[in-house]
Design a protein around this motif. Structure first.
Motif, PDB file in Angstrom:
ATOM      1  N   SER A 225       0.837  -1.205   0.000  1.00 40.57           N
ATOM      2  CA  SER A 225       0.000   0.000   0.000  1.00 40.57           C
ATOM      3  C   SER A 225       0.877   1.264   0.000  1.00 40.57           C
ATOM      4  O   SER A 225       0.603   2.231  -0.693  1.00 40.57           O
ATOM      5  CB  SER A 225      -0.921  -0.032   1.223  1.00 40.57           C
TER       6      SER A 225
ATOM      7  N   THR B 285      -7.184  -0.723  -3.665  1.00 40.94           N
ATOM      8  CA  THR B 285      -8.547  -0.392  -4.097  1.00 40.94           C
ATOM      9  C   THR B 285      -9.512  -1.037  -3.093  1.00 40.94           C
ATOM     10  O   THR B 285      -9.109  -1.927  -2.322  1.00 40.94           O
ATOM     11  CB  THR B 285      -8.835  -0.973  -5.489  1.00 40.94           C
ATOM     12  N   ASN B 286     -10.788  -0.620  -3.171  1.00 39.82           N
ATOM     13  CA  ASN B 286     -11.771  -1.213  -2.243  1.00 39.82           C
ATOM     14  C   ASN B 286     -11.830  -2.724  -2.406  1.00 39.82           C
ATOM     15  O   ASN B 286     -11.899  -3.467  -1.430  1.00 39.82           O
ATOM     16  CB  ASN B 286     -13.157  -0.621  -2.489  1.00 39.82           C
ATOM     17  N   LYS B 287     -11.782  -3.146  -3.697  1.00 42.12           N
ATOM     18  CA  LYS B 287     -11.882  -4.592  -3.954  1.00 42.12           C
ATOM     19  C   LYS B 287     -10.692  -5.325  -3.320  1.00 42.12           C
ATOM     20  O   LYS B 287     -10.851  -6.364  -2.675  1.00 42.12           O
ATOM     21  CB  LYS B 287     -11.899  -4.818  -5.466  1.00 42.12           C
ATOM     22  N   GLN B 288      -9.505  -4.731  -3.492  1.00 44.73           N
ATOM     23  CA  GLN B 288      -8.316  -5.384  -2.922  1.00 44.73           C
ATOM     24  C   GLN B 288      -8.408  -5.421  -1.398  1.00 44.73           C
ATOM     25  O   GLN B 288      -8.128  -6.432  -0.757  1.00 44.73           O
ATOM     26  CB  GLN B 288      -7.049  -4.618  -3.338  1.00 44.73           C
TER      27      GLN B 288
END
Ligand code: HAS
Length: 542
Positions: free
Chosen positions: A75, A82-85
């Protein structure tokens, strides 16, 4: 690091430090029992305690710390998840945590006293294996986050080498995924059906071989995050530069290639494997020493170049220029020092004839307390002392820095006593994995007792260091003054050359990994299965 990613990282660190407390308690009791001065209360078994100690520290604490560290390192260097990650990261975290709780409950109920190596013929309750499976699957899900973040970065920056910390996290993740296929196979296809009573017997040799296919890369999975700190973080902390970005990447690629096809060096004394294949894997073991020697060279170069840039003269004058009063440097540095004898011990272990002297003695326990429990764990402590306040928006005060130094030094002293005594007793033949015994008054066993007492002294000092590190952790997580603590990321020394893109050619590297594994394992595996014993009714048992 973005606060949302920081929260994900911290969730991992809470579990890791709770693990440290439980595992540390078990460790202290362990050394007391072995000293012969203490008996376990409430019917707790020696092997139950040993399993708890090994599983919680070697498997749980390390995996959570590493996953948390790698997620925030990616990060920080490849950009906010991302939100998905991030959501995927949480799924991985919870899968691992449910699995950990299941395995821990089974150990506490004395239904899984099978040691942290848990291969056959020891058998645990099926729920222990289900728990382990969840931990592995959860770690794959978390690993997927690292892979996704890496791929996204490469798409955004075509033709550019990825940030060094991201690259390193990816290598460690790929190694972990390839390695865990071995342990997942024995758990799913052997241990689980066996413990459920679906099959009567399983092949012990196959189970051990699959475990060690995973067990050796496991130790590099612990080591590489420490190397990340040594290569990338420590140079920045001392105010210097990374000696060579490309050399650091190359050493990680060498770990990816050579850390897996070497499991037989844990099985040198076992029957059923042709010595020629053991020899081949010993040669490969000596190959995997090379990236560590490259690392040692590179670290010396970083320290010396920095010292000389500050006007140091003479052969070792540069040593005086290093920031000895900074816990973020000193503690990982003690870790590096301990890895010199730790690594030398590994080379002894890997040397076939010498392995016959030390195998299954407490020397081996001494070896891994120097490597993982000193070099790696001290580095993890060093990382925590800046990373935890960075993630919680607090600072490491001067007073805490001093306490942290005391903690690191106590740890080093405790481990020197404990691990030194283990090495010495091992050379006198003291077995590993055994509770206190006078072996019917045998003269040989009497020689081990003073060393066992020294281990207990070391274990007690270590426990004080654990209390200190937990105190500092809680302080940095909840009470230290608000502020900004740096996440130090070093830069390469001049002239900065672009790392060759071939180092990011994963088809090539993973292709070689598969070839090496196939070469080192296919024929021995066929041999193991073909030479399986014949049952009383005349058919093959498995
Ligand atoms: Fe090992 C057993 C061989 C490294 C952990 N090992 C174990 C077990 C564990 C473990 C847990 O060949 C026990 C498993 C069990 O339960 O049965 N090991 C090696 C070799 C290496 C090695 C060849 N081991 C590690 C690391 C571990 C670890 C790392 C954890 C993190 N090990 C073995 C073998 C066995 C074994 C056999 C089986 C024994 C048996 O019979 O059961 C190598 O990777 C070591 C290479 C390292 C070096 C050192 C480089 C030094 C550096 C520091 C530089 C310092 C600086 C500062 C710059 C060559 C990088 C200095 C500054 C100054 C001013 C001086």
């Amino acid at each position: 690091v973005d606060p949302r990613d920081a929260k994900l990282g911290m969730a991992h660190f809470y579990v890791a430090f709770i693990g440290l407390f439980i595992g540390g308690m078990a460790g202290l009791l362990q050394t007391l029992v072995r000293s012969g001065q203490f008996t376990l209360p409430a019917g707790i078994g020696y092997y139950q305690l040993l399993t708890l100690h090994g599983v919680v520290l070697a498997l749980v604490m390390t995996t959570y710390f590493i996953m948390g560290f790698q997620l925030v390192a990616v990060s920080r260097t490849a950009g906010t998840l991302t939100n998905k990650q991030r959501n995927t990261g949480w799924v991985g975290f919870w899968l691992m945590t449910i699995g950990t709780v299941m395995a821990a409950v089974m150990i506490l109920l004395n239904e899984a006293s099978v040691l942290y190596t848990f291969y056959a013929p020891l058998q645990a309750h099926a729920l222990f294996y289900v728990g382990l499976t969840l931990v592995i699957v959860g770690s794959w899900v978390s690993g997927a986050v690292i892979i996704m973040a890496y791929v996204a970065w490469r798409r955004r920056n075509p033709g550019q080498p990825s940030p060094l910390l991201t690259f390193m996290s990816l290598v460690n993740t790929l190694m972990w995924i390839v390695a865990t296929i071995g342990v997942a196979s024995t758990v799913l296809f052997q241990m689980l059906p066996w413990s459920l009573g679906l099959v009567e017997r399983i092949d012990v040799a196959v189970s051990r071989t699959l475990f060690w296919y995973f067990g050796h890369p496991l130790v590099y999975f612990w080591l590489l995050p420490a190397y990340m700190a040594w290569y990338v973080i420590v140079p920045k902390i001392i105010g210097g530069k990374i000696f060579s970005d490309s050399l650091a990447r190359l050493s990680f690629i060498l770990f990816l290639l050579f850390s897996i096809p070497v499991g037989f060096h844990h099985q040198l004394m076992e029957p059923g494997i042709d010595p020629a294949w053991k020899f081949l894997q010993v040669v490969l073991t000596f190959m995997v020493i090379i990236p560590s020697l490259m690392t040692a060279f590179s670290l010396f170069a970083t320290f010396e170049t920095f010292g000389r840039s500050k006007g140091a003269t003479g052969l070792f004058g540069w040593l005086k220029k290093l920031p000895w009063g900074d816990a973020r440097f000193l503690i990982p540095f003690i870790g590096m020092l301990s890895f010199i004898p730790g690594g030398a011990g590994g080379i002894i272990n890997a040397s076939n004839q010498m392995n016959q002297v030390v195998h299954n003695t407490i020397w081996v326990t001494g070896h891994f307390h120097l490597t993982v429990a000193t070099a790696v764990i001290l580095t993890f402590f060093g990382i925590s002392y800046w990373l935890i306040p960075h993630l919680t928006g607090r600072t490491l005060t001067k007073a805490m820095n001093k306490l942290a130094i005391l903690q690191g030094i106590l740890w080093a002293i405790g481990m020197t006593f404990m691990s030194g005594a283990m090495h010495a007793a091992g050379l006198l033949g003291a077995p590993r994995r055994s509770a206190y015994s006078e072996y019917g008054g045998a003269a040989q066993a009497a020689e081990w007792i003073p060393y066992q007492i020294a281990q207990a002294v070391g274990g007690s000092i270590l426990f004080i260091a654990i209390i200190l590190v937990l105190y500092i952790f809680i302080n940095l997580a909840f009470f230290a003054p608000k502020g900004e603590e740096e996440f130090p990321v070093g830069e390469a020394a001049d002239p900065v050359e672009k790392a060759p893109m071939i180092l990011e050619n994963w088809k090539l590297w993973l292709g070689i990994v598969v070839l090496l594994i196939a070469f080192a394992y296919t024929i021995p595996f066929i041999d193991l299965i073909e030479n399986a014993p014949i049952g009383s009714k005349g058919y093959k048992l498995w």
